[in-house]
Structure formats: C-alpha cells, structure tokens
Scaffold this active site. Structure first.
Site, short mmCIF file in Angstrom:
data_model
loop_
_atom_site.label_atom_id
_atom_site.label_comp_id
_atom_site.label_asym_id
_atom_site.label_seq_id
_atom_site.Cartn_x
_atom_site.Cartn_y
_atom_site.Cartn_z
N LYS A 114 108.00 97.13 29.41
CA LYS A 114 107.18 96.95 28.69
C LYS A 114 105.88 96.25 29.15
O LYS A 114 104.74 96.39 28.42
CB LYS A 114 107.42 95.47 27.55
N LYS A 198 113.83 107.18 24.83
CA LYS A 198 114.49 106.51 23.65
C LYS A 198 113.77 106.65 22.43
O LYS A 198 112.34 106.59 22.43
CB LYS A 198 114.49 105.11 23.89
N LYS A 201 110.32 102.29 17.84
CA LYS A 201 109.19 101.91 17.12
C LYS A 201 107.89 102.10 17.44
O LYS A 201 106.90 102.27 16.90
CB LYS A 201 109.21 100.47 17.02
P1 AMP Z 1 114.77 96.35 18.61
O1 AMP Z 1 114.03 96.96 17.61
O2 AMP Z 1 114.32 96.29 19.90
O3 AMP Z 1 114.73 94.75 18.05
O4 AMP Z 1 116.24 96.70 18.71
C1 AMP Z 1 117.23 96.35 17.83
C2 AMP Z 1 118.59 96.93 17.95
O5 AMP Z 1 118.65 98.34 18.08
C3 AMP Z 1 118.99 96.45 19.65
O6 AMP Z 1 120.32 96.35 19.44
C4 AMP Z 1 118.59 97.68 20.32
O7 AMP Z 1 119.36 97.92 21.30
C5 AMP Z 1 119.02 98.84 19.19
N1 AMP Z 1 118.03 100.17 19.46
C6 AMP Z 1 116.79 100.03 19.34
N2 AMP Z 1 116.43 101.57 19.60
C7 AMP Z 1 117.45 102.15 19.79
C8 AMP Z 1 117.78 103.36 20.33
N3 AMP Z 1 116.88 104.48 20.13
N4 AMP Z 1 119.02 103.85 20.15
C9 AMP Z 1 119.90 103.01 20.08
N5 AMP Z 1 119.94 101.92 19.74
C10 AMP Z 1 118.62 101.35 19.50
N1 TRP Z 2 116.09 91.35 22.69
C1 TRP Z 2 116.67 92.45 21.61
C2 TRP Z 2 116.12 93.57 21.23
O1 TRP Z 2 114.90 93.71 21.42
C3 TRP Z 2 116.92 91.46 20.37
C4 TRP Z 2 117.21 90.10 20.43
C5 TRP Z 2 116.88 88.98 20.41
C6 TRP Z 2 118.78 89.92 20.38
N2 TRP Z 2 117.77 88.10 20.53
C7 TRP Z 2 119.13 88.64 20.32
C8 TRP Z 2 120.04 90.99 20.30
C9 TRP Z 2 120.21 88.11 20.69
C10 TRP Z 2 121.16 90.49 20.55
C11 TRP Z 2 121.35 88.86 20.69
O2 TRP Z 2 116.79 94.42 20.84
#
Ligand code: AMP
Ligand code: TRP
Length: 333
Positions: A114, A198, A201
């Site tokens: 990131k 991956k 967003k």
């Molecule tokens: P985030 O949007 O990064 O907060 O992710 C929310 C949840 O979605 C987390 O548990 C991530 O591991 C899962 N996640 C995000 N992108 C993917 C992906 N491309 N495939 C599977 N899981 C994902």
């Molecule tokens: N870091 C996680 C992500 O980007 C989101 C997250 C924050 C999370 N706090 C958490 C996931 C606690 C599981 C448990 O996907």
C-alpha cells in the site's frame, strides 16, 4: 464452547464480488450458525489511514452498512457498528502499539504494497494499521476471525501481540488468542482484467471488478469483456496454473453455485467460452442483482441505517469499554 466472531470491512466504497465471496457471504453463514455471537465492524478508523473526502466517507459508511444488510446480515442477530463510535478501539490500539515490536510491523507485506515506492510519504497510521486491527479483535474476546487470504499475516500479528501482552503481565488467559477463518477455496478473487492481480476497490478500471451495486447490464458487459485466452475450455485434468484468468472465472462460478472447481470444469469441458460466459453472467445476475437493488433501496432510508448503527454501537460499547478498562488496570493505570 460458543464461538465469538469478529470481522471488519473498510468503508472505502465500491464493495465488490471479492469482498462478497471472500468475506461477507461467510459472515452471513456464521451469523446463522448455532452458539455463535457475531460482531461486524465498519472500520472507518482504518479507512483514514489514506486520504478521505469527509463527505464521501460519510456516504461510504452508510453504503457499507447497506451492503451488509442487503447481503443478509441482520442487526437483531449480529452486532453491527462503526469503529470510530466506540472509543475503546483507539485506546486499545495505543496500548497494544506499546506491546507490538517495530520488527514485527516491518514484516507486514500489505504495508509495503500500500505504501508503494515512497514509504516516507505513507501515513504513520497506515504503518500501525495492523495494531488497530488487533485491538478490534481482542477487545471482544473473539475466537474466530473470518477474512480473505490477504489478512492472514495481520491475524498472525494479532496473535503475537496477544501472547506478548499475556506474558508480559502474567495474565495467561486475559487476551484470547483468536483463530483466522480463511476459506480453503475462493479466498482470493482476482481482477477480471488480470488474473494475477487481486480484485480490488482501488483498481482504476471499473471493468476489473463486479461491484455489488452493478445492475444486470453492467454485470453482463463486464463478463463479456473479461480477459480469457485463445485456448478451449479446460477439461477436468487440466492444471490451470498458467491460465489464471480462466481459473478465476471458474472459481467465481463454483463459489456462487456452491460447487467445486472440478465439477465446474466437468460441466464446461469441450464447450465454447461464450457458453461458459453466458452461464456465468446469468448466475451472477441471479445472485448479485437482488443485492444491488436492495442496496439502492436502503440508501434512501438514511434514518433507518443510522438507527441500526446507533443500536450496534451501544451493544459494542458495552463489551469493549469493559475490556479496555480491565486492560488499563492490568497495566497499572
Ligand atoms: P477490505 O475491503 O480490504 O476491507 O476487505 C474486506 C474483506 O474482504 C477482507 O476480509 C478481505 O480479505 C476480503 N477481500 C477483499 N478483496 C478480496 C478479494 N479480491 N478476494 C477475496 N477476498 C477479498
Ligand atoms: N484490515 C482488514 C481489511 O482491510 C479490515 C479489518 C479491520 C479487520 N479490523 C479488522 C478484519 C478486524 C478482521 C478483523 O480487510
């Protein structure tokens, strides 16, 4: 023993099929299991580790909540709230930040990805992000944390922090050591344009992902334009290591139809790619369009959404404020 589930999702807009198949679908299944308490958090404090427009952030918090509800989470069965409204998360993160070691954080690959080339310009918050995540989890005595594969390392760090706290203060069972729940299959959904990246967003190309707010036409168009290759559909034996895009589409199909990759290969072996894409589009429309419609409906009900968060906050606060108070007592405050 009953299970205590905690997970978080960032309110950064554009929740997509990867979030759904990798995380939220699983959240709903856990919510409906017996002897299981679930806490699902919209992690807005994590979102501000990169720049946010305040108006957009407010909108995205509501949109993430609407997505949770549209996918089947229910505020009567699960605690659903946003992180910044429960002060114990920030307090806990500070304390645990004094337990975690620089060397541990330096190993986090997500920070490296990131922050990119110019690490000096990344926020300090982005660097300590996994410590806040540990506080989220540990404040609720969580036993299991359902996440996608990309969060595996953060979960290991959380366990290390908990163990070190317990050792340092000789309070062996005070912080519970959580386990990650990472699905064996389909825990990493890839971009529709590049099977080695991956689904995300933050990908500038909207064609790279199916958003949970996409309507029927968009879904069909995105699958039509998704990358494949010039070879025929694989048979059961074929190893798809060198055909990541095809593997990804087959995985999406299998996950949505609750089937295995082997069965899907068998179903389409010898068929045209266009037949497969048609079937995949119909399945996606069947599963995603109702979610997308429900999200749009809920977004017009701001008061209803805000009331759900308020109710969840009250419940989360009860848990987390007690835990952080005990933590402070142990430390000597
Ligand atoms: P985030 O949007 O990064 O907060 O992710 C929310 C949840 O979605 C987390 O548990 C991530 O591991 C899962 N996640 C995000 N992108 C993917 C992906 N491309 N495939 C599977 N899981 C994902
Ligand atoms: N870091 C996680 C992500 O980007 C989101 C997250 C924050 C999370 N706090 C958490 C996931 C606690 C599981 C448990 O996907």
């Amino acid at each position: 023993m009953s299970k205590k589930i905690f997970s978080g999702v960032q309110p950064s807009g554009n929740l997509h099929l990867g979030n759904y198949l990798g995380a939220i679908k699983n959240f709903v299944e856990l919510q409906n299991e017996k002897d299981t308490e679930c806490v699902y958090c919209i992690v807005d404090l994590h979102a501000i580790t990169v720049n946010q427009d305040p108006k957009e952030l407010k909108k995205n918090i509501r949109e993430t909540l609407a997505t949770f509800i549209a996918c089947g989470l229910n505020e009567k069965k699960s605690i659903i709230f946003n992180q910044s409204s429960v002060p114990a998360h920030s307090e806990g993160a500070w304390i645990l930040g004094c337990i975690a070691r620089m060397g541990w954080l330096n190993r986090m690959t997500q920070f490296k990805e990131k922050a990119g080339k110019d690490k000096e310009k990344a926020s300090v918050g982005l660097y300590t992000y996994p410590v806040l995540m540990a506080a989220d989890i540990l404040l609720y005595d969580s036993t299991h944390v359902p996440v996608g594969d990309d969060q595996r390392q953060h979960l290991e760090l959380c366990r290390d922090i908990a163990l070190r706290f317990n050792n340092e203060f000789q309070t062996p069972n005070f912080l519970k050591i959580p386990e990650s729940l990472i699905q064996k299959n389909f825990s990493r959904i890839m971009s529709l344009k590049d099977g080695t990246k991956k689904m995300s967003k933050s990908d500038p190309s909207d064609l790279s992902r199916i958003n949970l707010t996409d309507d029927k036409d968009k879904i069909i168009n995105k699958i039509k334009k998704s990358k494949t290759d010039t070879m025929p559909m694989p048979n059961e034996e074929e190893n798809l290591k060198d055909r990541p895009e095809v593997l990804n589409l087959l995985e999406i199909y299998s996950s949505l139809s609750n089937s295995s990759i082997e069965k899907s290969k068998m179903e389409f072996s010898g068929k045209n790619f266009s037949d497969f894409k048609d079937k995949l589009s119909s399945l996606l429309v069947e599963k995603i369009e109702p979610i997308s419609k429900e999200i749009k409906k809920l977004l017009n009900e701001e008061k209803h959404l805000d009331a759900i968060l308020l109710g969840g906050t009250e419940k989360a606060n009860k848990y987390a404020s007690i835990k952080v108070k005990e933590m402070k007592k142990i430390i000597g405050f």
